[in-house]
Design a protein around this motif. Structure first.
Motif, PDB file in Angstrom:
ATOM      1  N   GLN A  24     -19.667  29.677   2.668  1.00 32.38           N
ATOM      2  CA  GLN A  24     -18.867  30.872   2.436  1.00 32.38           C
ATOM      3  C   GLN A  24     -19.541  31.851   1.470  1.00 32.38           C
ATOM      4  O   GLN A  24     -19.604  33.051   1.730  1.00 32.38           O
ATOM      5  CB  GLN A  24     -17.479  30.485   1.900  1.00 32.38           C
ATOM      6  N   GLN A  25     -20.023  31.341   0.338  1.00 40.12           N
ATOM      7  CA  GLN A  25     -20.620  32.223  -0.670  1.00 40.12           C
ATOM      8  C   GLN A  25     -21.898  32.889  -0.169  1.00 40.12           C
ATOM      9  O   GLN A  25     -22.060  34.108  -0.339  1.00 40.12           O
ATOM     10  CB  GLN A  25     -20.877  31.437  -1.956  1.00 40.12           C
ATOM     11  N   PRO A  26     -22.836  32.159   0.441  1.00 38.78           N
ATOM     12  CA  PRO A  26     -24.030  32.825   0.971  1.00 38.78           C
ATOM     13  C   PRO A  26     -23.702  33.878   2.029  1.00 38.78           C
ATOM     14  O   PRO A  26     -24.326  34.950   2.056  1.00 38.78           O
ATOM     15  CB  PRO A  26     -24.848  31.675   1.563  1.00 38.78           C
ATOM     16  N   PHE A  28     -20.926  35.593   2.254  1.00 38.84           N
ATOM     17  CA  PHE A  28     -20.321  36.733   1.548  1.00 38.84           C
ATOM     18  C   PHE A  28     -21.408  37.634   0.962  1.00 38.84           C
ATOM     19  O   PHE A  28     -21.367  38.862   1.123  1.00 38.84           O
ATOM     20  CB  PHE A  28     -19.395  36.231   0.448  1.00 38.84           C
ATOM     21  N   LEU A  29     -22.381  37.042   0.292  1.00 34.06           N
ATOM     22  CA  LEU A  29     -23.469  37.818  -0.300  1.00 34.06           C
ATOM     23  C   LEU A  29     -24.302  38.520   0.768  1.00 34.06           C
ATOM     24  O   LEU A  29     -24.699  39.680   0.602  1.00 34.06           O
ATOM     25  CB  LEU A  29     -24.355  36.913  -1.158  1.00 34.06           C
ATOM     26  N   LEU A  30     -24.570  37.825   1.866  1.00 35.29           N
ATOM     27  CA  LEU A  30     -25.355  38.408   2.949  1.00 35.29           C
ATOM     28  C   LEU A  30     -24.639  39.617   3.550  1.00 35.29           C
ATOM     29  O   LEU A  30     -25.249  40.683   3.750  1.00 35.29           O
ATOM     30  CB  LEU A  30     -25.619  37.359   4.028  1.00 35.29           C
ATOM     31  N   LEU A  32     -22.313  41.425   2.148  1.00 38.61           N
ATOM     32  CA  LEU A  32     -22.219  42.482   1.138  1.00 38.61           C
ATOM     33  C   LEU A  32     -23.517  43.280   1.076  1.00 38.61           C
ATOM     34  O   LEU A  32     -23.497  44.522   1.048  1.00 38.61           O
ATOM     35  CB  LEU A  32     -21.901  41.877  -0.225  1.00 38.61           C
ATOM     36  N   ILE A  33     -24.647  42.589   1.070  1.00 40.35           N
ATOM     37  CA  ILE A  33     -25.951  43.271   1.016  1.00 40.35           C
ATOM     38  C   ILE A  33     -26.166  44.124   2.268  1.00 40.35           C
ATOM     39  O   ILE A  33     -26.599  45.280   2.182  1.00 40.35           O
ATOM     40  CB  ILE A  33     -27.080  42.239   0.851  1.00 40.35           C
ATOM     41  N   LEU A  82     -15.039  40.854   3.467  1.00 43.99           N
ATOM     42  CA  LEU A  82     -15.299  40.701   2.033  1.00 43.99           C
ATOM     43  C   LEU A  82     -14.002  40.546   1.243  1.00 43.99           C
ATOM     44  O   LEU A  82     -13.919  39.710   0.333  1.00 43.99           O
ATOM     45  CB  LEU A  82     -16.092  41.914   1.520  1.00 43.99           C
ATOM     46  N   HIS A  85     -12.494  37.130   1.675  1.00 46.57           N
ATOM     47  CA  HIS A  85     -13.195  36.113   0.892  1.00 46.57           C
ATOM     48  C   HIS A  85     -12.767  36.155  -0.572  1.00 46.57           C
ATOM     49  O   HIS A  85     -12.520  35.110  -1.183  1.00 46.57           O
ATOM     50  CB  HIS A  85     -14.706  36.312   0.997  1.00 46.57           C
TER      51      HIS A  85
END
Length: 311
Positions: A24-26, A28-30, A32-33, A82, A85
């Motif tokens: 989930q966290q990776p 989310f970051l992907l 977002l970027i 996003l 999450h």
């Protein structure tokens, strides 16, 4: 017996990209970027074209519209992912789901039409350069964009109205990260034959007519470029056309695989990957492919930044 046009389900649950907590966290970051890159890249294109009078030409006018549509396209789906999450929530109301589906399809249709319009613009510029200014007038450019908005809006309104006649009275889990047509049809407890037929007929025309126009334009462009005596000139033209066609193949390939295959051939993993490609990746790549390698746009951006004392 007539069915009531009322949904027994008040909200859906978007299951997202992955059900694995460690992913989930990776993800989310992907996302977002990629979303920030999409918004920044496309807004820079709009800024450069809007502030430099030398870029007020048909090609850059269409490109500016494409950048605006791409920002809206990504903003229809990614922010919801996003927010879900951050809030640890997967719910979306039925009305919110249909609204998201409407705007998603609207901006997808606009991408479709603008790609065709841009191909026609390049066809006129390369194959009929002496008549370019008389054919690609400001009035024609405005009519092409306005007509695209009208046709796209009417097309999406049709499919949205057909969706509202359905009832969702069973499972409310959507194995996706946004409200798409195919997952919603699978959740309906009414017959979806009419919806599917309209997608395969009217929807097919909306997709394939611009696609055929793009192919026809680039066949003519290729023939014209091959007649150019300069090797450098031919290479430069083919390089530009190759980049455009790569995005065209990526966009249309994922659209066709998602919406114009038999229901039995769909799998959640393939559908998810195809959806990510055309809703997130393609809008992010468009500024790089079409614009950020363009010398005139780079010069316009540099000029705009200097005027505003950003650097």
């Amino acid at each position: 017996m007539r069915k009531m046009n009322q949904s027994l389900v008040t909200e859906f649950l978007l299951l997202g990209l992955s059900r694995q907590p460690q992913q989930q966290q990776p993800l989310f970051l992907l996302f977002l970027i990629m979303y920030l890159a999409t918004v920044l890249g496309n807004l820079l294109i709009i800024l450069a074209i809007g502030t430099d009078s030398r870029l007020h030409t048909p090609m850059y006018f269409f490109l500016c519209n494409l950048s605006f549509v791409d920002v809206c396209f990504s903003s229809t789906t990614v922010p919801k992912v996003l927010v879900n999450h951050v809030l640890r929530s997967q719910t979306i109301s039925v009305s919110g789901c249909l609204t998201q589906m409407y705007f998603l399809c609207l901006f997808a249709d606009m991408d479709n039409f603008l790609l065709a319009v841009m191909a026609y613009d390049r066809f006129v510029a390369i194959c009929h350069p002496l008549h370019y200014t008389t054919k690609m007038t400001h009035q024609l450019c405005a009519q092409l964009v306005a007509g695209s908005w009208v046709i796209a809006s009417l097309n999406v309104l049709l499919h949205t109205l057909l969706m509202t006649r359905l009832s969702f009275c069973a499972d409310n889990f959507i194995p996706h990260f946004f409200c798409d047509v195919t997952p919603l049809l699978k959740l309906s407890c009414l017959d979806t034959y009419l919806n599917e037929m309209m997608i395969l007929t009217e929807g097919s025309l909306i997709i394939f007519i611009p696609f055929v126009c793009i192919l026809a334009s680039y066949i003519q462009i290729t023939c014209a470029v091959l007649r150019v005596p300069s090797t450098r000139g031919r290479w430069k033209s083919f390089y530009t056309c190759g980049s455009h066609l790569a995005v065209v193949c990526l966009f249309y390939g994922t659209i066709i695989s998602l919406y114009f295959n038999p229901s039995s051939s769909h799998s959640s993993g393939k559908d998810m990957a195809a959806a990510v490609m055309y809703t997130v990746v393609t809008p992010m790549l468009n500024p790089f492919i079409y614009s950020l390698r363009n010398r005139d746009l780079k010069r316009a951006l540099w000029k705009a930044f200097l005027q505003k004392h950003i650097f």
